[in-house]
Each structure stands twice: as structure tokens, then as C-alpha cells.
Write an enzyme that holds these catalytic residues in place. Structure first.
Site, PDB file in Angstrom:
ATOM      1  N   ASN A 128       1.224   4.019  -3.270  1.00 16.72           N
ATOM      2  CA  ASN A 128       0.920   5.452  -3.232  1.00 16.72           C
ATOM      3  C   ASN A 128       2.170   6.293  -3.467  1.00 16.72           C
ATOM      4  O   ASN A 128       2.124   7.315  -4.147  1.00 16.72           O
ATOM      5  CB  ASN A 128       0.269   5.828  -1.896  1.00 16.72           C
ATOM      6  CG  ASN A 128      -1.241   5.611  -1.947  1.00 16.72           C
ATOM      7  OD1 ASN A 128      -1.770   5.164  -2.956  1.00 16.72           O
ATOM      8  ND2 ASN A 128      -1.932   5.930  -0.870  1.00 16.72           N
ATOM      9  N   LYS A 136       0.828  -1.209   0.000  1.00 15.68           N
ATOM     10  CA  LYS A 136       0.000   0.000   0.000  1.00 15.68           C
ATOM     11  C   LYS A 136       0.862   1.259   0.000  1.00 15.68           C
ATOM     12  O   LYS A 136       0.670   2.169  -0.817  1.00 15.68           O
ATOM     13  CB  LYS A 136      -0.929  -0.022   1.219  1.00 15.68           C
ATOM     14  CG  LYS A 136      -1.740   1.233   1.413  1.00 15.68           C
ATOM     15  CD  LYS A 136      -2.708   1.490   0.283  1.00 15.68           C
ATOM     16  CE  LYS A 136      -3.281   2.899   0.349  1.00 15.68           C
ATOM     17  NZ  LYS A 136      -4.166   3.199  -0.759  1.00 15.68           N
ATOM     18  N   CYS A 163      -4.698  10.950   1.133  1.00 16.33           N
ATOM     19  CA  CYS A 163      -3.798   9.789   1.115  1.00 16.33           C
ATOM     20  C   CYS A 163      -2.377  10.106   0.675  1.00 16.33           C
ATOM     21  O   CYS A 163      -1.439   9.882   1.436  1.00 16.33           O
ATOM     22  CB  CYS A 163      -4.386   8.704   0.223  1.00 16.33           C
ATOM     23  SG  CYS A 163      -5.872   7.989   0.942  1.00 16.33           S
ATOM     24  N   LEU A 208       0.188  10.779 -15.378  1.00 13.96           N
ATOM     25  CA  LEU A 208       1.177  11.573 -16.107  1.00 13.96           C
ATOM     26  C   LEU A 208       0.564  12.917 -16.508  1.00 13.96           C
ATOM     27  O   LEU A 208       0.941  13.480 -17.521  1.00 13.96           O
ATOM     28  CB  LEU A 208       1.647  10.833 -17.362  1.00 13.96           C
ATOM     29  CG  LEU A 208       2.753   9.795 -17.191  1.00 13.96           C
ATOM     30  CD1 LEU A 208       3.270   9.325 -18.538  1.00 13.96           C
ATOM     31  CD2 LEU A 208       3.927  10.329 -16.353  1.00 13.96           C
ATOM     32  N   ARG A 214      -9.111  17.633   2.094  1.00 13.13           N
ATOM     33  CA  ARG A 214      -7.870  17.392   2.837  1.00 13.13           C
ATOM     34  C   ARG A 214      -6.659  17.565   1.918  1.00 13.13           C
ATOM     35  O   ARG A 214      -6.575  16.961   0.866  1.00 13.13           O
ATOM     36  CB  ARG A 214      -7.887  15.990   3.466  1.00 13.13           C
ATOM     37  CG  ARG A 214      -8.861  15.897   4.636  1.00 13.13           C
ATOM     38  CD  ARG A 214      -8.941  14.507   5.220  1.00 13.13           C
ATOM     39  NE  ARG A 214      -9.759  13.606   4.440  1.00 13.13           N
ATOM     40  CZ  ARG A 214     -10.099  12.361   4.825  1.00 13.13           C
ATOM     41  NH1 ARG A 214      -9.676  11.906   5.991  1.00 13.13           N
ATOM     42  NH2 ARG A 214     -10.843  11.600   4.063  1.00 13.13           N
ATOM     43  N   GLY A 223       0.300  19.328 -13.477  1.00 16.99           N
ATOM     44  CA  GLY A 223      -0.676  20.261 -12.904  1.00 16.99           C
ATOM     45  C   GLY A 223      -0.098  20.946 -11.678  1.00 16.99           C
ATOM     46  O   GLY A 223       1.125  21.113 -11.562  1.00 16.99           O
TER      47      GLY A 223
HETATM   48  N1  LIG Z   1     -10.019   8.146   1.546  1.00 19.34           N
HETATM   49  C1  LIG Z   1      -9.374   7.400   0.668  1.00 19.34           C
HETATM   50  O1  LIG Z   1      -9.420   7.632  -0.554  1.00 19.34           O
HETATM   51  C2  LIG Z   1      -8.578   6.210   1.126  1.00 19.34           C
HETATM   52  C3  LIG Z   1      -8.155   5.256   0.197  1.00 19.34           C
HETATM   53  C4  LIG Z   1      -7.414   4.163   0.643  1.00 19.34           C
HETATM   54  C5  LIG Z   1      -7.078   4.061   1.986  1.00 19.34           C
HETATM   55  N2  LIG Z   1      -7.473   5.029   2.856  1.00 19.34           N
HETATM   56  C6  LIG Z   1      -7.134   4.864   4.277  1.00 19.34           C
HETATM   57  O2  LIG Z   1      -8.292   4.398   4.967  1.00 19.34           O
HETATM   58  C7  LIG Z   1      -8.349   4.956   6.275  1.00 19.34           C
HETATM   59  C8  LIG Z   1      -9.657   5.693   6.456  1.00 19.34           C
HETATM   60  O3  LIG Z   1      -9.679   6.778   5.552  1.00 19.34           O
HETATM   61  P1  LIG Z   1     -11.009   7.621   5.304  1.00 19.34           P
HETATM   62  O4  LIG Z   1     -10.683   8.615   4.261  1.00 19.34           O
HETATM   63  O5  LIG Z   1     -12.146   6.691   5.136  1.00 19.34           O
HETATM   64  O6  LIG Z   1     -11.130   8.348   6.738  1.00 19.34           O
HETATM   65  P2  LIG Z   1     -12.338   9.222   7.285  1.00 19.34           P
HETATM   66  O7  LIG Z   1     -11.720  10.275   8.139  1.00 19.34           O
HETATM   67  O8  LIG Z   1     -13.252   9.624   6.180  1.00 19.34           O
HETATM   68  O9  LIG Z   1     -13.168   8.202   8.208  1.00 19.34           O
HETATM   69  C9  LIG Z   1     -12.664   7.651   9.381  1.00 19.34           C
HETATM   70  C10 LIG Z   1     -13.858   7.332  10.278  1.00 19.34           C
HETATM   71  O10 LIG Z   1     -13.392   6.597  11.408  1.00 19.34           O
HETATM   72  C11 LIG Z   1     -14.136   7.027  12.547  1.00 19.34           C
HETATM   73  N3  LIG Z   1     -13.401   6.667  13.764  1.00 19.34           N
HETATM   74  C12 LIG Z   1     -12.302   7.240  14.295  1.00 19.34           C
HETATM   75  N4  LIG Z   1     -11.925   6.580  15.416  1.00 19.34           N
HETATM   76  C13 LIG Z   1     -12.806   5.557  15.580  1.00 19.34           C
HETATM   77  C14 LIG Z   1     -12.937   4.514  16.539  1.00 19.34           C
HETATM   78  N5  LIG Z   1     -12.074   4.394  17.533  1.00 19.34           N
HETATM   79  N6  LIG Z   1     -13.964   3.642  16.390  1.00 19.34           N
HETATM   80  C15 LIG Z   1     -14.836   3.768  15.372  1.00 19.34           C
HETATM   81  N7  LIG Z   1     -14.747   4.719  14.435  1.00 19.34           N
HETATM   82  C16 LIG Z   1     -13.749   5.604  14.546  1.00 19.34           C
HETATM   83  C17 LIG Z   1     -14.281   8.513  12.340  1.00 19.34           C
HETATM   84  O11 LIG Z   1     -15.328   9.056  13.124  1.00 19.34           O
HETATM   85  C18 LIG Z   1     -14.570   8.566  10.827  1.00 19.34           C
HETATM   86  O12 LIG Z   1     -15.958   8.467  10.571  1.00 19.34           O
HETATM   87  C19 LIG Z   1      -7.099   5.828   6.408  1.00 19.34           C
HETATM   88  O13 LIG Z   1      -6.076   5.073   6.982  1.00 19.34           O
HETATM   89  C20 LIG Z   1      -6.754   6.154   4.965  1.00 19.34           C
HETATM   90  O14 LIG Z   1      -5.387   6.417   4.802  1.00 19.34           O
HETATM   91  C21 LIG Z   1      -8.233   6.089   2.476  1.00 19.34           C
END
Ligand SMILES: NC(=O)c1ccc[n+]([C@@H]2O[C@H](COP(=O)([O-])OP(=O)(O)OC[C@H]3O[C@@H](n4cnc5c(N)ncnc54)[C@H](O)[C@@H]3O)[C@@H](O)[C@H]2O)c1
Length: 434
Positions: A212, A208, A264, A254, A331, A257
Site C-alpha cells: 500500500n 501488505k 486503506c 499513474l 473514509r 488527480g
Molecule cells: N476496505 C478495504 O478495501 C480493505 C482492503 C484490504 C484490507 N483492509 C483491511 O481489512 C480490515 C477491515 O476493513 P473493512 O474496510 O472491511 O472494515 P469495516 O469497518 O468495513 O468492517 C469492520 C467490521 O468489523 C466489525 N467488528 C468490529 N469489532 C468487532 C469484534 N470485536 N467482533 C466482531 N466484529 C467486529 C465491525 O462492526 C464492522 O462490521 C482493516 O484492517 C482494513 O485495513 C481493508
């Protein structure tokens, strides 16, 4: 019980958690979703979707009866053996990933009783540093939960096409210790027909981070090529096309921008660089990738200055604010740096984004928000395309020209048709374009 219809738990109902929950519900699984944000859970129970993600609302509505929402992890433990963890792992001040939410989830699982760790598994979807799985396994032992299994199953979905990505993944990576939990995760994903990479936990975690970091490197690379194109008279769009048709290189990522953003890439690249540094290895390439990206966000300022002869008192319209189209996620969006720099140099900024305004208002102050693209460009000396929303690509440039005060259009995503912009009597400037 059919493995494909095994009930699962999803902890964290953000972009990853909600899409994962909706996707598995679509495959026929009952899904027990848990979040500590009670307001979010209330909204989800009422059928409201707290984020913007194309196709998600329909998917959640269609599978309403299979989706259960709670603030209590015991509800998930009581119904499912596999708990998918999708909580946030934001950066700390040191650049390391903040794993406090991951540890909070692990800590919330009871050590004994009918819903104890025994027979359950944490399936890590959150992006975590390599070594997190091993560290958590040690913590489980210390907390008397050595029966709790652990699987690393990193998520590769992209905001804006997350539902599609869940249903049609390029691959599913499953890192485990060869026990029941890894087998069960493979069975859950099997209906999607994607190739599996079944490996050890550390390697899955690294897949992962490395993926990225590689994509971010590709973006910073083409951005540097764009900057050299500006010095040498080449056109980066032509160059990227010529490069990308080589199968070894590929067309994707590619597009030159104003830099990558989002929840992420910035944090994951930082986290990998930091992870290497913590082990005594200086990851020089990633240091450059990060620096190039930071400078790239500011390049538009130089272009505006050059054309407008300074920014003080000038009116600049920002078209798009989200870090990319089809998401409301702000973000690390390039617009954050851009709007701050413009204001610092005395410009008056008006912005328009079709979806992300609510999120943007929490992060970007001191600027005006318009309700339409034309509202944003009214009286502007310069217009900057920041996010390539379809609506913005389809603008009538003659109307824009009549509405603006000046004539400068900076295409921060190389997504506009330069001829259409110039044909309207405007000055077009892209990134690395002739
Ligand atoms: N957003 C993306 O495009 C993406 C893609 C791949 C991987 N990721 C990874 O996935 C993970 C989540 O990303 P996201 O964008 O969905 O985050 P997000 O901030 O949108 O959601 C996280 C959620 O977790 C909840 N939370 C926090 N602590 C908690 C707990 N102790 N118990 C239950 N819920 C809890 C929060 O309230 C929130 O709703 C991160 O590690 C991110 O790096 C994100």
C-alpha cells in the site's frame, strides 16, 4: 472432509469480511460470519447488504444457504477451526493502527472447553502493523491459549472491484509458523489458482504495508510530476502514458488527480511511517508521500480561486463524493477536505454522488445535496469532477453548459475528454494537463 470445502468463520462483516465470506461460500465453503453490530447481522440475515460493492449482492444471494450470520463468536468456533479476522484497524491519534478490535476478537476466544483455542486458528485479514502476530502469540500464551494457531493472510482487494479481486487475486500471501493452519489456509485458496507467497508472519504483515505504501508513493509521485507539468507546459497524461509503457514502471496508479483517500492508503501509509518511527527509523519518503497527498487535495481550491477571482459567494458543484467510483465508502475521501475548504472560503457547495450520499451526509454538513448531476450543476459558477463515476464521465457537456451559470470545469481526476468539455463552450482545467 475435503479441505476446499472446510467450514470457516469470518469475524467482522465489513467490506473485507463480507466479500471474503461470500467468496469462500462461492468456492463451496460453509461460512459462519460474526459481527458485534447486531443491527448489521439482522440486516444480513434478512438478505440486505449493508455496503455497496458491485457483484456482492448476487454472490451472497447465490450462496445464501452456505452463509450463517451471528453476533456470537461461539457459533463460528463451534463450526470452524479457521477464523478469518476482518475487523477494522483505524488510525489512532498517534498514527498507529488501533488494534482494539483485533484484541477484542482474540480475547473473546475461550481458553478452555470444547470450543477452546486448541485446534483453532486466527487468520488475520485485517491490516495490522508488522509484529502484531508475534504480540498476539504472546497474548495467547498469557491467556492460556497457546494452542491457538495464527496465520497472517493480508487482504489486497480493492473496493469497487472487491468480488473480482477475491476470485482472481494476483497472489495469496500466507505468513505462518509452518503448522497445520498455514497449510489449511493454502488449501482454502488453492482453487483460485493464484501464486502463493508462503512466508513467516512478520514478512507477510510487511508485504501488505509495503504494497500500500508503494502504491501511495506512485500516486504522490505522479501528482508531483503533474504539478511540475503545470509549471513547464508538459501534459501529465502524455507523460504518464510514456512512462507507464515501460514494463518496469507500469500504467497503473499513474493517474494524476486530487490525491488518494479511502479506508486503506491514508491509514496504512501513516501506520508504516509510525511503525518505523517507533523503532527509531525516520521513513523520510513516506513523510513526503503523505504531505504531497494532503497538498494535492487542496490544489483545486487554488485553481478555483485563480479562475473565479475568489470563492466567497461563488456556487461550486462537486460531482462525486466517494473516495473512488463504484463504492459508497467516504473514509478519507478527498471530497471531505475539498468541501470543508470551499465552505471555509465562503463558497456555496452543491454535491451529487450516485451511491455515497447517505454515507456522505454523516460526514459532510453545510452543503446541499442534489438528486442528479444536472441538479448539482444548476446555477453553478464552477463544476469540479471529484469522483470519476461512469455516469459523470458520460455527461452531456452541452447540457451542463446550458445549466451552469459560469463556464469552469475542473477535472480533478483527469478523466474527462477535454475536447468534449471545451467543445461545449466550457473552460476545461485538469491536473497537470496542458
Ligand atoms: N476496505 C478495504 O478495501 C480493505 C482492503 C484490504 C484490507 N483492509 C483491511 O481489512 C480490515 C477491515 O476493513 P473493512 O474496510 O472491511 O472494515 P469495516 O469497518 O468495513 O468492517 C469492520 C467490521 O468489523 C466489525 N467488528 C468490529 N469489532 C468487532 C469484534 N470485536 N467482533 C466482531 N466484529 C467486529 C465491525 O462492526 C464492522 O462490521 C482493516 O484492517 C482494513 O485495513 C481493508
Amino acid at each position: 472432509m475435503s479441505a476446499a470445502r472446510e467450514p470457516i468463520g469470518v469475524i467482522g462483516t465489513g467490506y473485507v469480511g463480507l466479500v471474503t465470506a461470500a467468496g469462500f461460500a462461492e468456492l463451496g465453503n460453509d461460512v459462519w460470519c460474526v459481527d458485534i453490530d447486531a443491527a448489521k447481522i439482522e440486516r444480513l440475515r434478512r438478505g440486505e447488504i449493508p455496503i455497496y460493492e458491485p457483484g456482492l449482492e448476487e454472490l451472497l444471494a447465490r450462496n445464501e444457504t452456505r452463509l450463517h450470520f451471528s453476533t456470537d463468536i461461539a457459533d463460528a468456533l463451534g463450526h470452524a477451526r479457521l477464523l478469518f479476522v476482518a475487523v477494522g484497524t483505524p488510525p489512532t491519534h498517534s498514527g498507529d493502527a488501533d488494534l482494539s478490535a483485533v484484541h477484542a476478537v482474540a480475547g473473546a476466544i475461550p481458553a478452555s472447553g470444547s470450543t477452546a483455542g486448541e485446534g483453532h486458528a486466527l487468520v488475520m485479514k485485517s491490516t495490522v502493523p508488522c509484529g502484531t502476530g508475534a504480540a498476539l502469540r504472546r497474548v495467547f500464551g498469557e491467556q492460556g491459549k497457546s494452542g491457538l494457531a495464527y496465520v497472517s493472510c493480508p487482504e489486497f482487494l480493492k473496493e469497487g472491484s472487491a468480488v473480482e479481486d477475491f476470485l482472481h487475486p494476483d497472489r495469496v500471501v500466507v505468513g505462518d509458523e509452518g503448522d497445520w493452519a498455514g497449510d489449511a489456509v493454502v488449501e482454502l485458496y488453492r482453487p483460485l489458482g493464484a501464486p502463493f507467497v508462503r512466508t513467516d508472519i512478520a514478512s507477510a504483515e510487511m508485504v501488505k504495508l509495503a504494497s500500500n505504501a508503494f502504491l501511495a508513493t506512485k500516486i504522490s509521485f505522479i501528482n508531483e510530476i503533474a504539478n511540475v507539468c503545470e509549471e513547464t507546459g508538459a501534459d501529465v497524461v502524455e507523460v504518464a502514458r510514456g512512462m507507464g509503457l515501460d514494463e518496469r514502471i507500469g500504467q497503473k496508479f499513474l493517474q494524476a488527480g486530487i490525491g488518494y483517500g479511502g479506508s486503506c492508503f491514508p491509514k496504512d501509509v501513516d501506520a508504516l511511517k509510525q511503525l518505523a518511527g517507533n523503532s527509531g527509523y525516520h521513513f523520510q519518503l513516506l513523510t513526503a508521500v503523505i504531505e504531497v497527498n494532503e497538498l494535492q487535495k487542496r490544489r483545486v481550491i487554488g485553481k478555483l480561486n485563480r479562475h473565479l477571482g475568489g470563492l466567497a459567494g461563488k456556487r461550486v458543484a462537486l460531482l462525486g463524493l466517494a473516495f473512488k467510483p463504484n463504492t459508497d465508502d467516504m473514509r478519507e475521501a478527498s471530497s471531505l477536505v475539498l468541501s470543508a475548504r470551499l465552505q471555509a472560503d465562503g463558497a456555496h457547495v452543491t454535491a451529487y454522488d450516485p451511491i455515497a450520499e447517505e454515507q456522505a451526509r454523516r460526514l459532510v454538513t453545510g452543503i446541499a445535496y442534489a438528486e442528479s448531476p444536472m441538479g448539482a450543476v444548476r446555477g453553478a459558477d464552477a463544476v469540479v469532477l471529484v469522483t470519476e463515476w461512469g455516469e459523470l464521465l458520460a455527461l452531456d457537456w452541452k447540457q451542463v453548459a446550458e445549466t451552469m451559470a459560469g463556464d469552469l470545469v475542473i477535472d480533478g481526476r483527469n478523466a474527462l475528454d477535454p475536447d468534449a468539455v471545451r467543445g461545449a463552450g466550457l473552460v476545461y482545467e485538469g491536473i497537470g494537463r496542458r
